[in-house]
Design a protein around this motif. Structure first.
Motif, PDB file in Angstrom:
ATOM      1  N   HIS A  69       0.941  -1.152  -0.215  1.00 30.65           N
ATOM      2  CA  HIS A  69      -0.128  -0.065  -0.009  1.00 30.65           C
ATOM      3  C   HIS A  69       1.041   1.326  -0.179  1.00 30.65           C
ATOM      4  O   HIS A  69       0.311   2.330   0.244  1.00 30.65           O
ATOM      5  N   LYS A  70       2.048   1.270  -0.488  1.00 30.61           N
ATOM      6  CA  LYS A  70       3.128   2.303  -0.410  1.00 30.61           C
ATOM      7  C   LYS A  70       2.373   3.337  -1.235  1.00 30.61           C
ATOM      8  O   LYS A  70       2.397   4.421  -0.778  1.00 30.61           O
ATOM      9  N   ASP A  71       2.155   3.388  -2.589  1.00 29.42           N
ATOM     10  CA  ASP A  71       1.569   4.405  -3.357  1.00 29.42           C
ATOM     11  C   ASP A  71       0.333   4.914  -2.620  1.00 29.42           C
ATOM     12  O   ASP A  71       0.396   6.317  -2.727  1.00 29.42           O
ATOM     13  N   ALA A  72      -0.645   3.971  -2.007  1.00 29.26           N
ATOM     14  CA  ALA A  72      -1.625   4.691  -1.653  1.00 29.26           C
ATOM     15  C   ALA A  72      -1.415   5.447  -0.308  1.00 29.26           C
ATOM     16  O   ALA A  72      -2.031   6.652  -0.041  1.00 29.26           O
ATOM     17  N   LEU A  73      -0.413   5.107   0.310  1.00 27.40           N
ATOM     18  CA  LEU A  73       0.143   6.134   1.629  1.00 27.40           C
ATOM     19  C   LEU A  73       0.588   7.329   1.053  1.00 27.40           C
ATOM     20  O   LEU A  73       0.130   8.150   1.862  1.00 27.40           O
TER      21      LEU A  73
END
Length: 288
Positions: A101-105
């Motif tokens: 979920h790096k991009d969403a974070l």
């Protein structure tokens, strides 16, 4: 088979020994080959006492607990401890979720909702935002996953109930160390620290002849392992089998018969060298 409320008792090695020893009498000594307990000192001493009294028995500590302790030690390394906040194997799942979920974070922390929130103006909020955009943080998380994931594979083998884990553990640990070296090849200092932790934990808690003997007698794993490893290691597995046989097989005549067959098996001679035997190494369950 039963349980004992020992909460009001002193958890001494002697008390644990007596509880386990009485249960072995109840079950029948001939039916108990292995006793598995926690890894703490009083259980280890109780296990030693059992082996001294019971000729046909091995004590081993819990493999899953040993693996958890390895992961805890790895998470405590200076390279990781600033980004690890939970204990044992749950760390890997937390870290893996973060990476997924790096991009969403990152999108969260550049959103109007975040900029307009009260949290974004607090010191804690600013620190979290800074961390999410810090390249070293994500590099460390990914290194921790590379270091931990191979050990989780071993943990799943140990915790599985579809097939006996004993013949798989030894080779699975060797494969895990190989994967860690490969995954962290760009950081030799780090992978050497991790391998040192694994070896130290394994040698002091899990280095028992049963594991080597179980691998030796699992043809599907042993011959694959034999092709790729050095002769000294294979010789040590052979010695483990002899140690186990000497302890568990009382009749000298049967010991002699097994000894003659061990070499045939190891070097694929006689019946063990037939095409059918070689072909079926990986298709027949060694526990049957």
């Amino acid at each position: 088979m039963g349980s004992v409320d020992a909460s009001g008792m002193v958890q001494s090695a002697q008390m644990l020994f007596e509880l386990l020893d009485n249960k072995i009498d109840e079950i029948g000594e001939d039916y108990v080959i292995q006793v598995v307990t926690d890894n703490v000192a009083n259980y280890k001493l109780a296990g030693k006492m059992l082996m001294e009294k019971r000729r046909k028995l091995y004590w081993t500590s819990c493999t899953a607990h040993c693996l958890d302790l390895m992961l805890e030690d790895i998470g405590g390394l200076k390279d990781f401890k600033n980004v690890i906040a939970t204990r044992f194997a749950t760390r890997l799942f937390d870290m893996s979720s973060l990476v997924r979920h790096k991009d969403a974070l990152k999108h969260l922390f550049i959103s109007d909702e975040w900029k307009g929130s009260n949290l974004s103006k607090t010191e804690a909020g600013k620190k979290v935002e800074e961390t999410v955009f810090a390249v070293p943080f994500w590099n460390t998380v990914e290194d921790f996953i590379r270091a931990s994931k191979p050990l989780i594979v071993v943990l799943r083998i140990v915790d599985g109930d579809e097939r006996p884990a004993m013949p798989e553990v030894y080779v699975a640990m060797e494969e895990a160390k190989k994967k860690i070296r490969e995954h962290l090849a760009h950081k030799e200092r780090l992978w050497k620290k991790i391998i040192s932790i694994i070896d130290r934990r394994w040698e002091c808690q899990m280095e028992r002849p049963l594991y080597g003997a179980a691998l030796f007698l699992n043809p599907g794993k042993f011959f694959m392992f034999k092709e790729n490893e050095n002769g000294e290691l294979i010789a040590n597995l052979h010695i483990s089998l002899v140690d186990v046989m000497t302890r568990l097989v009382v009749d000298p005549a049967i010991q002699d018969k097994i000894t003659l067959q061990i070499d045939d098996y190891r070097y694929s001679k006689g019946c063990f060298g037939r095409d059918m035997a070689i072909r079926q190494r990986t298709t027949i369950n060694p526990s049957k």
